[in-house]
Design a protein around this motif. Structure first.
Motif, PDB file in Angstrom:
ATOM      1  N   LEU A 105       0.726  -1.195  -0.009  1.00  0.00           N
ATOM      2  CA  LEU A 105       0.056  -0.017  -0.046  1.00  0.00           C
ATOM      3  C   LEU A 105       0.826   1.211   0.004  1.00  0.00           C
ATOM      4  CD1 LEU A 105      -2.708   1.251   0.173  1.00  0.00           C
ATOM      5  CD2 LEU A 105      -2.414   1.235   2.649  1.00  0.00           C
ATOM      6  N   SER A 106       0.486   2.116  -1.021  1.00  0.00           N
ATOM      7  CA  SER A 106       1.349   3.630  -1.000  1.00  0.00           C
ATOM      8  C   SER A 106       0.451   4.421  -0.716  1.00  0.00           C
ATOM      9  CB  SER A 106       2.043   3.541  -2.371  1.00  0.00           C
ATOM     10  OG  SER A 106       3.074   2.616  -2.606  1.00  0.00           O
ATOM     11  N   ILE A 107       0.820   5.249  -0.045  1.00  0.00           N
ATOM     12  CA  ILE A 107       0.019   6.755   0.424  1.00  0.00           C
ATOM     13  C   ILE A 107       0.667   7.771   0.211  1.00  0.00           C
ATOM     14  CG2 ILE A 107      -1.327   7.761   2.160  1.00  0.00           C
ATOM     15  CD1 ILE A 107      -1.235   4.965   3.636  1.00  0.00           C
ATOM     16  N   GLY A 108       0.268   8.907  -0.809  1.00  0.00           N
ATOM     17  CA  GLY A 108       0.819  10.174  -1.042  1.00  0.00           C
ATOM     18  C   GLY A 108       0.277  10.998  -0.946  1.00  0.00           C
ATOM     19  N   TYR A 109       0.901  12.304  -0.621  1.00  0.00           N
ATOM     20  CA  TYR A 109       0.202  13.504  -0.348  1.00  0.00           C
ATOM     21  C   TYR A 109       1.099  14.489  -1.275  1.00  0.00           C
ATOM     22  CZ  TYR A 109      -2.165  12.349   4.023  1.00  0.00           C
ATOM     23  OH  TYR A 109      -2.799  11.902   4.869  1.00  0.00           O
ATOM     24  N   SER A 110       0.237  15.114  -2.162  1.00  0.00           N
ATOM     25  CA  SER A 110       1.035  16.125  -3.025  1.00  0.00           C
ATOM     26  C   SER A 110       0.213  17.171  -3.318  1.00  0.00           C
ATOM     27  CB  SER A 110       1.640  15.497  -4.212  1.00  0.00           C
ATOM     28  OG  SER A 110       2.388  16.301  -5.094  1.00  0.00           O
ATOM     29  N   ASP A 111       0.401  18.384  -3.028  1.00  0.00           N
ATOM     30  CA  ASP A 111      -0.237  19.694  -3.349  1.00  0.00           C
ATOM     31  C   ASP A 111      -1.709  19.677  -3.038  1.00  0.00           C
ATOM     32  OD1 ASP A 111       2.077  20.851  -4.336  1.00  0.00           O
ATOM     33  OD2 ASP A 111       1.703  19.878  -6.175  1.00  0.00           O
ATOM     34  N   GLY A 112      -2.025  19.082  -2.045  1.00  0.00           N
ATOM     35  CA  GLY A 112      -3.479  18.917  -1.485  1.00  0.00           C
ATOM     36  C   GLY A 112      -4.181  17.700  -2.022  1.00  0.00           C
ATOM     37  N   GLU A 113      -3.686  16.758  -2.668  1.00  0.00           N
ATOM     38  CA  GLU A 113      -4.418  15.572  -3.109  1.00  0.00           C
ATOM     39  C   GLU A 113      -3.730  14.313  -2.388  1.00  0.00           C
ATOM     40  OE1 GLU A 113      -5.798  16.386  -7.621  1.00  0.00           O
ATOM     41  OE2 GLU A 113      -3.866  15.027  -7.427  1.00  0.00           O
ATOM     42  N   LEU A 114      -4.394  13.396  -2.218  1.00  0.00           N
ATOM     43  CA  LEU A 114      -3.904  12.169  -1.811  1.00  0.00           C
ATOM     44  C   LEU A 114      -4.113  11.260  -2.704  1.00  0.00           C
ATOM     45  CD1 LEU A 114      -3.991  10.261   0.865  1.00  0.00           C
ATOM     46  CD2 LEU A 114      -6.393  10.340   1.016  1.00  0.00           C
ATOM     47  N   HIS A 115      -2.922  10.182  -2.648  1.00  0.00           N
ATOM     48  CA  HIS A 115      -2.979   9.155  -3.545  1.00  0.00           C
ATOM     49  C   HIS A 115      -2.669   8.106  -3.180  1.00  0.00           C
ATOM     50  CE1 HIS A 115      -2.101  12.309  -6.826  1.00  0.00           C
ATOM     51  NE2 HIS A 115      -1.332  13.047  -5.911  1.00  0.00           N
ATOM     52  N   LEU A 116      -3.584   7.054  -3.177  1.00  0.00           N
ATOM     53  CA  LEU A 116      -3.531   5.746  -2.607  1.00  0.00           C
ATOM     54  C   LEU A 116      -3.429   4.541  -3.786  1.00  0.00           C
ATOM     55  CD1 LEU A 116      -6.507   5.751  -0.409  1.00  0.00           C
ATOM     56  CD2 LEU A 116      -4.388   6.024   0.185  1.00  0.00           C
ATOM     57  N   SER A 117      -2.452   3.774  -3.635  1.00  0.00           N
ATOM     58  CA  SER A 117      -2.523   2.560  -4.555  1.00  0.00           C
ATOM     59  C   SER A 117      -1.900   1.283  -3.961  1.00  0.00           C
ATOM     60  CB  SER A 117      -1.255   2.989  -5.786  1.00  0.00           C
ATOM     61  OG  SER A 117       0.107   3.082  -5.194  1.00  0.00           O
ATOM     62  N   LYS A 118      -2.584   0.145  -4.493  1.00  0.00           N
ATOM     63  CA  LYS A 118      -2.156  -0.933  -4.275  1.00  0.00           C
ATOM     64  C   LYS A 118      -2.350  -2.006  -5.155  1.00  0.00           C
ATOM     65  CE  LYS A 118      -2.848  -4.357  -0.064  1.00  0.00           C
ATOM     66  NZ  LYS A 118      -1.995  -5.278  -0.769  1.00  0.00           N
ATOM     67  N   ASP A 119      -1.508  -2.993  -5.651  1.00  0.00           N
ATOM     68  CA  ASP A 119      -1.838  -3.903  -6.503  1.00  0.00           C
ATOM     69  C   ASP A 119      -2.229  -3.505  -7.786  1.00  0.00           C
ATOM     70  OD1 ASP A 119      -0.788  -5.798  -4.508  1.00  0.00           O
ATOM     71  OD2 ASP A 119      -2.737  -6.139  -3.894  1.00  0.00           O
ATOM     72  N   GLY A 120      -1.557  -2.341  -8.462  1.00  0.00           N
ATOM     73  CA  GLY A 120      -2.074  -1.814  -9.559  1.00  0.00           C
ATOM     74  C   GLY A 120      -3.236  -0.913  -9.460  1.00  0.00           C
ATOM     75  N   LEU A 121      -4.037  -1.019  -8.468  1.00  0.00           N
ATOM     76  CA  LEU A 121      -5.146  -0.108  -8.277  1.00  0.00           C
ATOM     77  C   LEU A 121      -4.771   1.283  -7.653  1.00  0.00           C
ATOM     78  CD1 LEU A 121      -7.587  -2.620  -6.792  1.00  0.00           C
ATOM     79  CD2 LEU A 121      -7.697  -1.798  -9.097  1.00  0.00           C
ATOM     80  N   GLN A 122      -5.339   2.286  -8.265  1.00  0.00           N
ATOM     81  CA  GLN A 122      -4.963   3.800  -7.971  1.00  0.00           C
ATOM     82  C   GLN A 122      -6.148   4.489  -7.583  1.00  0.00           C
ATOM     83  OE1 GLN A 122      -2.232   5.490 -10.804  1.00  0.00           O
ATOM     84  NE2 GLN A 122      -0.823   3.848 -10.455  1.00  0.00           N
ATOM     85  N   CYS A 123      -6.056   5.646  -6.690  1.00  0.00           N
ATOM     86  CA  CYS A 123      -7.295   6.411  -6.098  1.00  0.00           C
ATOM     87  C   CYS A 123      -6.680   7.838  -5.935  1.00  0.00           C
ATOM     88  CB  CYS A 123      -8.120   5.671  -5.181  1.00  0.00           C
ATOM     89  SG  CYS A 123      -9.368   6.877  -4.538  1.00  0.00           S
ATOM     90  N   THR A 124      -7.301   8.652  -6.633  1.00  0.00           N
ATOM     91  CA  THR A 124      -6.953   9.952  -5.861  1.00  0.00           C
ATOM     92  C   THR A 124      -7.872  10.965  -5.453  1.00  0.00           C
ATOM     93  OG1 THR A 124      -5.188  10.139  -7.946  1.00  0.00           O
ATOM     94  CG2 THR A 124      -5.996  12.345  -6.958  1.00  0.00           C
TER      95      THR A 124
END
Length: 161
Positions: free
Chosen positions: A71-90
């Motif tokens: 699981l990757s969780i990223g914050y950048s410029d007010g956006e949250l980015h989640l990804s796991k096993d090829g699935l991504q969500c912003t």
């Protein structure tokens, strides 16, 4: 004359040596860094890696527990980015609950940067308080741990970006 000269020499020597007894000197905190981290947060033990910079960009990559591995969780410029096993969500970062580990970690790291930039961060033997968090740093300025009533986050193998 000799007694007063000796007393003056002793006083002068004491003034020179006194700053050396003031305690360990710690560098300013490194706020652009990458590190492995091991949180024990709200009773859940996690591990992974973290990258953070003073512009407020943060990326977490979890490796344990097994259910969160990858699981990757990223914050950048007010956006949250989640990804796991090829699935991504912003989404807007406000969607992540404030008592969550990523949100609290980002908030305390942002607060550390603000306090340091404003000259209000005071380290005493590598320790300081930021809101409800107590931070500990090493002599090079890298975070060693953050702790509050919700848990403790330990950092290892930190390096500057």
């Amino acid at each position: 004359m000799t007694k007063s000269l000796k007393a003056l020499c002793v006083l002068f020597f004491a003034l020179i040596m006194l700053p050396g007894c003031a305690g360990a000197k710690h560098a300013q905190l490194v706020t652009d860094f990458t590190a492995d981290f091991n949180p024990d947060y709200r009773g859940q033990k996690l591990s992974g890696s973290l990258t953070y910079n003073r512009q407020g960009r943060m990326n977490l990559h979890l490796s344990s527990p097994e259910t969160l591995n990858g699981l990757s969780i990223g914050y950048s410029d007010g956006e949250l980015h989640l990804s796991k096993d090829g699935l991504q969500c912003t989404a807007d970062e406000a969607y992540l609950p404030s008592p969550s580990l990523p949100a609290e970690l980002k908030n305390v790291l942002d607060a550390i940067c603000r306090e340091q930039e404003n000259g209000r961060l005071s380290l005493s033997d590598g320790k300081a308080e930021i809101g409800s968090w107590e931070l500990v740093s090493d002599e090079k300025g890298y975070l060693v741990s953050l702790e509050n009533s919700s848990g403790k986050i330990e950092f290892e193998d930190a390096a500057a970006l």
